[in-house]
Scaffold this motif. Structure first.
Motif, PDB file in Angstrom:
ATOM      1  N   ALA A   3       6.976   4.681   4.145  1.00 43.85           N
ATOM      2  CA  ALA A   3       7.420   3.802   3.037  1.00 43.85           C
ATOM      3  C   ALA A   3       6.638   3.741   1.879  1.00 43.85           C
ATOM      4  CB  ALA A   3       7.962   2.332   3.433  1.00 43.85           C
ATOM      5  N   ARG A   4       6.986   4.296   0.572  1.00 43.59           N
ATOM      6  CA  ARG A   4       6.296   4.170  -0.715  1.00 43.59           C
ATOM      7  C   ARG A   4       5.844   2.577  -0.735  1.00 43.59           C
ATOM      8  NH1 ARG A   4       8.485   4.789  -6.806  1.00 43.59           N
ATOM      9  NH2 ARG A   4      10.173   3.313  -6.007  1.00 43.59           N
ATOM     10  N   GLU A   5       6.508   1.542  -0.399  1.00 37.78           N
ATOM     11  CA  GLU A   5       6.146   0.199  -0.339  1.00 37.78           C
ATOM     12  C   GLU A   5       4.881  -0.159   0.451  1.00 37.78           C
ATOM     13  OE1 GLU A   5       8.008  -4.342   0.139  1.00 37.78           O
ATOM     14  OE2 GLU A   5       9.158  -2.664   0.704  1.00 37.78           O
ATOM     15  N   LEU A   6       4.744   0.660   1.767  1.00 38.77           N
ATOM     16  CA  LEU A   6       3.484   0.472   2.224  1.00 38.77           C
ATOM     17  C   LEU A   6       2.333   1.019   1.714  1.00 38.77           C
ATOM     18  CD1 LEU A   6       2.760  -0.404   5.519  1.00 38.77           C
ATOM     19  CD2 LEU A   6       2.774   2.254   5.693  1.00 38.77           C
ATOM     20  N   LEU A   7       2.495   2.091   0.897  1.00 41.08           N
ATOM     21  CA  LEU A   7       1.488   2.518   0.370  1.00 41.08           C
ATOM     22  C   LEU A   7       1.002   1.504  -0.928  1.00 41.08           C
ATOM     23  CD1 LEU A   7      -0.546   4.977   0.404  1.00 41.08           C
ATOM     24  CD2 LEU A   7       0.934   6.102  -1.193  1.00 41.08           C
ATOM     25  N   SER A   8       1.968   1.231  -1.386  1.00 38.07           N
ATOM     26  CA  SER A   8       1.479   0.338  -2.586  1.00 38.07           C
ATOM     27  C   SER A   8       1.042  -0.913  -2.307  1.00 38.07           C
ATOM     28  CB  SER A   8       2.969  -0.287  -3.502  1.00 38.07           C
ATOM     29  OG  SER A   8       2.931  -0.781  -4.476  1.00 38.07           O
ATOM     30  N   SER A   9       1.566  -1.573  -1.235  1.00 35.64           N
ATOM     31  CA  SER A   9       1.216  -2.904  -0.588  1.00 35.64           C
ATOM     32  C   SER A   9      -0.371  -2.707  -0.109  1.00 35.64           C
ATOM     33  CB  SER A   9       2.191  -3.462   0.532  1.00 35.64           C
ATOM     34  OG  SER A   9       3.349  -3.674  -0.183  1.00 35.64           O
ATOM     35  N   GLY A  10      -0.391  -1.756   0.555  1.00 36.03           N
ATOM     36  CA  GLY A  10      -1.766  -1.468   1.391  1.00 36.03           C
ATOM     37  C   GLY A  10      -2.937  -1.261   0.195  1.00 36.03           C
ATOM     38  N   LEU A  11      -2.542  -0.978  -1.281  1.00 33.41           N
ATOM     39  CA  LEU A  11      -3.670  -1.140  -2.163  1.00 33.41           C
ATOM     40  C   LEU A  11      -4.356  -2.501  -2.219  1.00 33.41           C
ATOM     41  CD1 LEU A  11      -1.988   1.055  -4.996  1.00 33.41           C
ATOM     42  CD2 LEU A  11      -3.993   1.692  -3.531  1.00 33.41           C
ATOM     43  N   GLU A  12      -3.677  -3.264  -1.827  1.00 30.64           N
ATOM     44  CA  GLU A  12      -4.036  -4.749  -2.103  1.00 30.64           C
ATOM     45  C   GLU A  12      -4.492  -5.720  -0.827  1.00 30.64           C
ATOM     46  OE1 GLU A  12      -4.693  -5.654  -5.154  1.00 30.64           O
ATOM     47  OE2 GLU A  12      -3.945  -3.645  -6.016  1.00 30.64           O
ATOM     48  N   GLU A  13      -3.754  -5.466   0.251  1.00 24.84           N
ATOM     49  CA  GLU A  13      -4.163  -5.979   1.385  1.00 24.84           C
ATOM     50  C   GLU A  13      -3.820  -5.179   2.681  1.00 24.84           C
ATOM     51  OE1 GLU A  13      -1.530  -9.728   1.372  1.00 24.84           O
ATOM     52  OE2 GLU A  13       0.253  -8.152   1.244  1.00 24.84           O
ATOM     53  N   PRO A  14      -4.370  -5.483   3.688  1.00 26.81           N
ATOM     54  CA  PRO A  14      -3.846  -4.784   5.074  1.00 26.81           C
ATOM     55  C   PRO A  14      -2.144  -4.974   5.290  1.00 26.81           C
ATOM     56  CG  PRO A  14      -5.676  -6.017   5.504  1.00 26.81           C
ATOM     57  CD  PRO A  14      -5.058  -6.561   4.292  1.00 26.81           C
ATOM     58  N   VAL A  15      -1.535  -3.703   5.546  1.00 23.94           N
ATOM     59  CA  VAL A  15       0.037  -3.695   5.761  1.00 23.94           C
ATOM     60  C   VAL A  15       0.133  -2.501   6.915  1.00 23.94           C
ATOM     61  CG1 VAL A  15       0.581  -4.492   3.589  1.00 23.94           C
ATOM     62  CG2 VAL A  15       0.515  -2.196   3.960  1.00 23.94           C
ATOM     63  N   GLY A  16       1.131  -3.006   7.560  1.00 20.37           N
ATOM     64  CA  GLY A  16       1.647  -2.008   8.274  1.00 20.37           C
ATOM     65  C   GLY A  16       1.438  -2.237  10.123  1.00 20.37           C
ATOM     66  N   GLN A  17       2.590  -2.293  10.867  1.00 16.59           N
ATOM     67  CA  GLN A  17       2.311  -2.557  12.385  1.00 16.59           C
ATOM     68  C   GLN A  17       2.676  -1.335  13.050  1.00 16.59           C
ATOM     69  OE1 GLN A  17       4.462  -5.977  12.958  1.00 16.59           O
ATOM     70  NE2 GLN A  17       3.352  -7.123  11.549  1.00 16.59           N
ATOM     71  N   GLY A  18       3.004  -0.272  12.641  1.00 14.07           N
ATOM     72  CA  GLY A  18       3.764   0.699  13.410  1.00 14.07           C
ATOM     73  C   GLY A  18       2.788   2.068  13.412  1.00 14.07           C
ATOM     74  N   ASP A  19       3.314   2.983  13.191  1.00 12.68           N
ATOM     75  CA  ASP A  19       2.536   4.424  13.378  1.00 12.68           C
ATOM     76  C   ASP A  19       1.639   4.610  11.921  1.00 12.68           C
ATOM     77  OD1 ASP A  19       3.851   4.967  15.401  1.00 12.68           O
ATOM     78  OD2 ASP A  19       5.318   6.349  14.677  1.00 12.68           O
ATOM     79  N   VAL A  20       2.089   4.066  10.944  1.00 12.57           N
ATOM     80  CA  VAL A  20       1.011   4.109   9.478  1.00 12.57           C
ATOM     81  C   VAL A  20       0.778   2.851   9.216  1.00 12.57           C
ATOM     82  CG1 VAL A  20       0.957   5.103   7.158  1.00 12.57           C
ATOM     83  CG2 VAL A  20       2.270   6.228   8.814  1.00 12.57           C
ATOM     84  N   ARG A  21      -0.658   2.517   8.827  1.00 13.16           N
ATOM     85  CA  ARG A  21      -1.267   1.421   8.724  1.00 13.16           C
ATOM     86  C   ARG A  21      -2.154   1.633   7.392  1.00 13.16           C
ATOM     87  NH1 ARG A  21      -2.706  -0.630  14.755  1.00 13.16           N
ATOM     88  NH2 ARG A  21      -0.553  -0.392  15.506  1.00 13.16           N
ATOM     89  N   VAL A  22      -2.153   0.713   6.225  1.00 17.73           N
ATOM     90  CA  VAL A  22      -2.964   1.020   5.040  1.00 17.73           C
ATOM     91  C   VAL A  22      -3.745  -0.369   4.733  1.00 17.73           C
ATOM     92  CG1 VAL A  22      -2.646   1.724   2.830  1.00 17.73           C
ATOM     93  CG2 VAL A  22      -0.903   2.500   4.110  1.00 17.73           C
ATOM     94  N   ARG A  23      -4.962  -0.175   4.298  1.00 17.01           N
ATOM     95  CA  ARG A  23      -5.435  -1.301   3.780  1.00 17.01           C
ATOM     96  C   ARG A  23      -6.931  -0.890   2.814  1.00 17.01           C
ATOM     97  NH1 ARG A  23      -7.800   0.065   8.930  1.00 17.01           N
ATOM     98  NH2 ARG A  23     -10.138   0.237   9.176  1.00 17.01           N
ATOM     99  N   PRO A  24      -7.085  -1.831   2.252  1.00 14.03           N
ATOM    100  CA  PRO A  24      -8.065  -1.454   1.000  1.00 14.03           C
ATOM    101  C   PRO A  24      -9.353  -1.386   1.893  1.00 14.03           C
ATOM    102  CG  PRO A  24      -7.139  -3.588   0.384  1.00 14.03           C
ATOM    103  CD  PRO A  24      -6.550  -3.147   1.631  1.00 14.03           C
ATOM    104  N   TYR A  25     -10.395  -0.720   1.357  1.00 10.19           N
ATOM    105  CA  TYR A  25     -11.855  -0.729   1.978  1.00 10.19           C
ATOM    106  C   TYR A  25     -12.814  -0.462   0.722  1.00 10.19           C
ATOM    107  CZ  TYR A  25     -15.677   1.055   4.862  1.00 10.19           C
ATOM    108  OH  TYR A  25     -16.777   1.185   5.428  1.00 10.19           O
ATOM    109  N   GLY A  26     -13.642  -1.607   0.589  1.00 12.67           N
ATOM    110  CA  GLY A  26     -14.564  -1.917  -0.581  1.00 12.67           C
ATOM    111  C   GLY A  26     -13.564  -1.681  -1.772  1.00 12.67           C
ATOM    112  N   PHE A  27     -14.523  -1.384  -2.937  1.00 12.50           N
ATOM    113  CA  PHE A  27     -14.172  -1.427  -4.113  1.00 12.50           C
ATOM    114  C   PHE A  27     -13.112  -0.110  -4.551  1.00 12.50           C
ATOM    115  CE2 PHE A  27     -14.651  -0.340  -8.835  1.00 12.50           C
ATOM    116  CZ  PHE A  27     -13.873  -1.086  -9.273  1.00 12.50           C
TER     117      PHE A  27
END
Length: 138
Positions: free
Chosen positions: A57-81
């Motif tokens: 989901a595009r929303e997963l990528l967008s939300s992952g810029l700000e906070e950890p998201v995802g519970q399935g096969d793909v997870r996204v999270r910020p790391y450092g600056f």
């Protein structure tokens, strides 16, 4: 005719070794599938030696810029600056890559220019989606 966005990005594979090798990847967005983005990795960068493409989901990528998201096969999270971590979970194992946050932001801005967030339903191509779903089944 629909405009498709493809943006190469440099991903850093997180491995047990201290050096994180760079691997090429391509982000892909097609307004006919307005809710989804694809991230493709070429064969030389995969364990199986074949091209690998993850759709999520595009929303997963967008939300992952700000906070950890995802519970399935793909997870996204910020790391450092300036980095984002993407985790790809498969039965064969997990791949963890770092991508520059600026690259992802530019990609998402381009997708939003084509299809604004919240208006995806106006761009969804149901016939194309059915063709993709049924491809190779007959």
């Amino acid at each position: 005719m629909s405009t498709v966005i493809e943006q190469p990005v440099e991903a850093r594979l997180v491995a047990a070794a201290p050096r994180m090798p760079s691997i090429p990847a391509t982000l892909h967005y097609d307004p006919r599938e307005p809710f989804a983005v694809r991230m493709a990795f070429p064969a030389p960068s995969t364990l199986e030696g074949v091209d690998v493409c993850w759709t999520f989901a595009r929303e997963l990528l967008s939300s992952g810029l700000e906070e950890p998201v995802g519970q399935g096969d793909v997870r996204v999270r910020p790391y450092g600056f300036d980095r984002i971590v993407l985790e790809f979970h498969a039965p064969e194992g997990t791949a963890v890559v770092h991508v520059l946050a600026g690259d992802l932001r530019r990609f998402l801005e381009s997708t939003t220019e084509l299809v604004p967030i919240g208006l995806e339903h106006q761009h969804h191509d149901l016939d194309h989606g059915l063709d993709e779903l049924l491809r190779g089944t007959c």
